[in-house]
Structure formats: structure tokens, C-alpha cells
Scaffold this motif. Structure first.
Motif, PDB file in Angstrom:
ATOM      1  N   TRP A 267     -13.448   4.045   6.504  1.00  0.00           N
ATOM      2  CA  TRP A 267     -12.184   4.383   6.829  1.00  0.00           C
ATOM      3  C   TRP A 267     -11.205   3.822   5.830  1.00  0.00           C
ATOM      4  N   GLU A 268     -10.565   4.935   5.330  1.00  0.00           N
ATOM      5  CA  GLU A 268      -9.602   4.542   4.103  1.00  0.00           C
ATOM      6  C   GLU A 268      -8.139   5.186   4.350  1.00  0.00           C
ATOM      7  N   ILE A 269      -7.005   4.404   3.869  1.00  0.00           N
ATOM      8  CA  ILE A 269      -5.662   4.943   3.851  1.00  0.00           C
ATOM      9  C   ILE A 269      -5.535   4.955   2.046  1.00  0.00           C
ATOM     10  N   THR A 270      -5.048   6.220   1.605  1.00  0.00           N
ATOM     11  CA  THR A 270      -4.701   6.166   0.274  1.00  0.00           C
ATOM     12  C   THR A 270      -3.444   6.500  -0.042  1.00  0.00           C
ATOM     13  N   ALA A 271      -2.698   5.900  -0.950  1.00  0.00           N
ATOM     14  CA  ALA A 271      -1.235   6.096  -1.510  1.00  0.00           C
ATOM     15  C   ALA A 271      -1.466   7.446  -2.437  1.00  0.00           C
ATOM     16  N   LEU A 272      -0.642   8.292  -2.151  1.00  0.00           N
ATOM     17  CA  LEU A 272      -0.535   9.429  -3.095  1.00  0.00           C
ATOM     18  C   LEU A 272       0.926   9.686  -3.640  1.00  0.00           C
ATOM     19  N   TRP A 273       1.178  10.041  -5.008  1.00  0.00           N
ATOM     20  CA  TRP A 273       2.249  10.238  -5.591  1.00  0.00           C
ATOM     21  C   TRP A 273       2.269  11.241  -6.735  1.00  0.00           C
ATOM     22  N   LYS A 274       3.163  11.920  -7.142  1.00  0.00           N
ATOM     23  CA  LYS A 274       3.229  12.798  -8.239  1.00  0.00           C
ATOM     24  C   LYS A 274       3.316  11.833  -9.533  1.00  0.00           C
ATOM     25  N   GLN A 275       2.620  12.146 -10.656  1.00  0.00           N
ATOM     26  CA  GLN A 275       2.735  11.575 -11.848  1.00  0.00           C
ATOM     27  C   GLN A 275       4.060  11.982 -12.480  1.00  0.00           C
ATOM     28  N   LYS A 276       4.712  13.026 -12.454  1.00  0.00           N
ATOM     29  CA  LYS A 276       5.730  13.387 -13.117  1.00  0.00           C
ATOM     30  C   LYS A 276       7.201  12.574 -12.262  1.00  0.00           C
ATOM     31  N   ASN A 277       7.001  12.203 -10.915  1.00  0.00           N
ATOM     32  CA  ASN A 277       7.829  11.618 -10.412  1.00  0.00           C
ATOM     33  C   ASN A 277       7.816   9.979 -10.155  1.00  0.00           C
ATOM     34  N   GLU A 278       6.949   9.589 -11.308  1.00  0.00           N
ATOM     35  CA  GLU A 278       6.510   8.258 -11.446  1.00  0.00           C
ATOM     36  C   GLU A 278       7.825   7.634 -12.195  1.00  0.00           C
ATOM     37  N   THR A 279       8.970   7.101 -11.399  1.00  0.00           N
ATOM     38  CA  THR A 279      10.339   6.583 -11.967  1.00  0.00           C
ATOM     39  C   THR A 279       9.983   4.973 -12.087  1.00  0.00           C
ATOM     40  N   ALA A 280      11.013   4.455 -12.534  1.00  0.00           N
ATOM     41  CA  ALA A 280      10.787   2.815 -12.860  1.00  0.00           C
ATOM     42  C   ALA A 280      10.850   2.320 -11.354  1.00  0.00           C
ATOM     43  N   LEU A 281      11.364   3.210 -10.330  1.00  0.00           N
ATOM     44  CA  LEU A 281      11.566   2.598  -8.954  1.00  0.00           C
ATOM     45  C   LEU A 281      10.319   2.818  -8.354  1.00  0.00           C
ATOM     46  N   LEU A 282       9.666   3.643  -8.383  1.00  0.00           N
ATOM     47  CA  LEU A 282       8.384   4.060  -7.827  1.00  0.00           C
ATOM     48  C   LEU A 282       7.445   3.195  -8.663  1.00  0.00           C
ATOM     49  N   ARG A 283       7.617   2.726  -9.845  1.00  0.00           N
ATOM     50  CA  ARG A 283       6.388   1.960 -10.252  1.00  0.00           C
ATOM     51  C   ARG A 283       6.716   0.269  -9.887  1.00  0.00           C
ATOM     52  N   LYS A 284       7.948   0.109  -9.537  1.00  0.00           N
ATOM     53  CA  LYS A 284       8.054  -1.320  -9.065  1.00  0.00           C
ATOM     54  C   LYS A 284       7.441  -1.254  -7.639  1.00  0.00           C
ATOM     55  N   PHE A 285       7.563  -0.117  -6.679  1.00  0.00           N
ATOM     56  CA  PHE A 285       7.128  -0.097  -5.380  1.00  0.00           C
ATOM     57  C   PHE A 285       5.538  -0.035  -5.625  1.00  0.00           C
ATOM     58  N   LEU A 286       4.994   0.675  -6.407  1.00  0.00           N
ATOM     59  CA  LEU A 286       3.577   0.833  -6.564  1.00  0.00           C
ATOM     60  C   LEU A 286       3.054  -0.711  -6.907  1.00  0.00           C
ATOM     61  N   LYS A 287       3.725  -1.517  -7.625  1.00  0.00           N
ATOM     62  CA  LYS A 287       3.129  -2.782  -8.177  1.00  0.00           C
ATOM     63  C   LYS A 287       2.988  -3.452  -6.852  1.00  0.00           C
ATOM     64  N   VAL A 288       3.912  -3.573  -5.872  1.00  0.00           N
ATOM     65  CA  VAL A 288       3.867  -4.465  -4.663  1.00  0.00           C
ATOM     66  C   VAL A 288       2.681  -3.762  -3.841  1.00  0.00           C
ATOM     67  N   VAL A 289       2.537  -2.349  -3.769  1.00  0.00           N
ATOM     68  CA  VAL A 289       1.464  -1.799  -3.025  1.00  0.00           C
ATOM     69  C   VAL A 289       0.119  -2.270  -3.521  1.00  0.00           C
ATOM     70  N   ALA A 290      -0.040  -2.549  -4.808  1.00  0.00           N
ATOM     71  CA  ALA A 290      -1.425  -2.908  -5.350  1.00  0.00           C
ATOM     72  C   ALA A 290      -1.498  -4.254  -4.870  1.00  0.00           C
ATOM     73  N   GLU A 291      -0.453  -5.187  -4.848  1.00  0.00           N
ATOM     74  CA  GLU A 291      -0.577  -6.666  -4.454  1.00  0.00           C
ATOM     75  C   GLU A 291      -1.129  -6.877  -3.157  1.00  0.00           C
ATOM     76  N   TYR A 292      -0.901  -5.586  -2.286  1.00  0.00           N
ATOM     77  CA  TYR A 292      -1.177  -5.911  -0.744  1.00  0.00           C
ATOM     78  C   TYR A 292      -2.374  -4.903  -0.429  1.00  0.00           C
ATOM     79  N   ARG A 293      -2.812  -4.187  -1.426  1.00  0.00           N
ATOM     80  CA  ARG A 293      -4.034  -3.161  -1.063  1.00  0.00           C
ATOM     81  C   ARG A 293      -5.198  -4.104  -0.767  1.00  0.00           C
ATOM     82  N   GLU A 294      -6.051  -3.716   0.132  1.00  0.00           N
ATOM     83  CA  GLU A 294      -7.236  -4.568   0.619  1.00  0.00           C
ATOM     84  C   GLU A 294      -8.297  -3.495   0.899  1.00  0.00           C
TER      85      GLU A 294
END
Length: 304
Positions: A267-294
């Protein structure tokens, strides 16, 4: 009307002297006077009273000065805003998620991000995977937390946020209560509650295939559209259910969870996003997502 004319007018209105205003604007006095005259012609109103001895604002000029200052303040604010956005210090993110993600570490992820970034506005959409994918492609979402199974993710970046096994939810007093583990073969003839086929057709077929491999067809007595509804129906005694391990975080009275052995999909939950929309703000959010992924290999102790 040009922005430089507004700047020139503010300088003259504040200095009340064309010579000093020209020095302030780093231009000669004649072109400054010409620009102010052109501005008055464009607005069709006299803004300044000029004599050989002094320059004074008309009542209309006073009001125009107030509004011009407001315009310049807004421009400064816009510049600072986009500068902060480029550094990921300000802005907003549109986050989509499926219902079961609320039982994962997504709430803790969002809280950690918000506490570290109080100036970032987060907007949420609780939608199915099927609904989120077109929203993401249409830029109506910046990031989506979905459950993929045979979906088209071409052109999208992915990160597995949660991977965990299925567990068996059983009602209170069930004959599996004293068992430490349950094998899929033990479910032959057991009344089962399943998620609806229409919600995830490929996953539904995969689960049915797991029962086929075990040598029997599952006895499905009810289909529902959410994991929360599934657990609620188990509590009524209607039957057992295969649910993700994180569903065991729902400490509902009358339901027990058992590790389930068998050839079952994860059973999986996957985060999806567009490469072209990877702003500095989204990258900050993704960093936190990576810290909490399990990503789990087995059933966590907290789920049992």
C-alpha cells in the motif's frame, strides 16, 4: 502615463522646487518640467501652481501625490514579494491529498513545514487520485499525494511518501482475535469488506488476484469508497477487511488489527509534482516531505 512620470511628480511635489527635484531624479530641469507638463496634459488636471517665486500643489495635486505614493509602495511591495518568493520565503502552495493520507505522517509533515515557514500559505484539496492528476497537470495543484496503481505519471516527478503492508481489520470477538498473525488462506469463506472497484480498478484486480493465487475467491459482502468507512463497517461486525497498516492509527472501539501474510501488493502514497513547477518554495516543502517519508518492510509495532 509612465512610471517615470509618477516618480518625477513625487519628487517635484515633495521638493516643491524643480531644480532640487531634477537633481534628485538625476536629470536636467528642462526635461523634468516637460514631463510634468505632459503628465498634467494626460490627466487633464492642473496638479501644480507655478510662479517665478514658488511651486505649490493644487488640491487635486495633493490627492494625486497621495495616490502616487501608494502606487510606488505597492510596486516596492511587489518587488519584495517576488524576491522573497524566489528564496522560498513567501508565497502559497496548493496541496492535494487522498483521504487515507490523513492517517499517515502527512499531518505532521504539514505542521512541521508551517511552523518553520509561517509566511507561506497552504491551500488543501482532499480529492481522489483520479481527480488530482488532471488538477496537477493543469497547474491547479503544486503537489499531490496520491495512491498510484497503473496511473499515467509521464512528465511528473514522484517520491514514495509512504509504503506499508496491508493488515487485517477484524471486529471485536472475532475468532482470529487470539492469533498473532493471519494468512490470506485463512480468509476463505470469511465475509470481507472491500474498497470499491471503481475507485482503483487496477488495485482491485491485483487484490482479487492475490486471493486467486491463494486458491479461492474472496467473499465480498460490502464495497465502500474510503478506508475510514471500511474500518467503521468492521466495527459493526459486518466482516473483516484488508486495510493499510496506518489505518490501525484509527483506535476505533471494536476493531483489532492483525499482521496479514500472503502474496499481497504493498500500500503506497506517492507525492507527485511537475518538474517545471519546482520553485524554491516547493523544494523547501519537498525537503520536509523527504524527512517524514516512511517506507516500511513489515507491519510497524505501533499498528498492532
Amino acid at each position: 502615463m509612465e512610471l517615470r512620470q509618477i516618480k518625477y511628480f513625487i519628487a517635484v511635489a515633495e521638493e516643491l522646487h524643480f531644480g532640487r527635484a531634477a537633481e534628485r531624479c538625476h536629470i536636467a530641469q528642462p526635461p523634468l518640467s516637460q514631463q510634468i507638463k505632459k503628465l498634467e496634459e494626460e490627466v487633464g488636471v492642473k496638479l501644480l501652481e507655478r510662479t517665478s517665486r514658488k511651486v505649490a500643489l493644487t488640491p487635486e495635486g495633493n490627492e494625486f501625490l497621495r495616490r502616487c505614493r501608494d502606487i510606488m509602495d505597492r510596486i516596492d511591495e511587489a518587488v519584495h514579494c517576488i524576491q522573497d518568493m524566489s528564496k522560498g520565503l513567501e508565497g502559497q502552495l496548493h496541496v492535494g491529498f487522498i483521504g487515507p493520507a490523513a492517517l499517515s505522517k502527512l499531518p505532521q509533515t504539514i505542521r512541521a513545514f508551517r511552523e518553520a515557514n509561517p509566511n507561506i500559505r497552504l491551500e488543501f484539496s482532499a480529492k481522489s487520485t483520479t481527480e488530482q492528476l488532471p488538477m496537477l497537470r493543469a497547474d491547479r495543484l503544486d503537489i499531490a499525494f496520491v495512491r498510484l496503481f497503473g496511473h499515467d505519471t509521464s512528465g511528473l516527478n514522484t517520491m514514495v511518501f509512504l509504503r506499508e503492508p496491508y493488515v487485517l481489520a477484524i471486529p471485536e470477538g472475532h475468532h482470529f482475535t487470539d492469533r498473532k498473525r493471519v494468512d490470506i488462506t485463512d480468509l476463505k469463506g470469511e465475509p470481507l469488506i472491500f474498497n470499491q472497484r471503481i475507485a482503483q480498478p487496477a488495485l482491485y484486480r491485483s487484490l482479487i488476484g492475490s486471493f486467486h493465487k491463494a486458491g479461492f475467491m474472496p467473499n465480498i459482502v460490502q464495497e465502500v469508497n474510503t478506508e475510514q468507512s471500511t474500518v467503521a463497517l468492521v466495527a459493526t461486525g459486518l466482516g473483516c477487511a484488508l486495510v493499510p497498516a496506518s489505518s490501525a492509527g484509527d483506535k476505533r472501539s471494536g476493531v483489532t488489527f492483525k499482521p496479514l501474510d500472503g502474496d499481497l501488493p504493498q500500500w503506497e502514497i506517492t507525492a507527485l509534482w511537475k518538474q517545471k513547477n519546482e520553485t524554491a518554495l516547493l523544494r523547501k516543502f519537498l525537503k520536509v516531505v523527504a524527512e517524514y517519508r516512511e517506507v516500511l518492510d513489515g507491519t510497524p509495532e505501533w499498528a498492532l
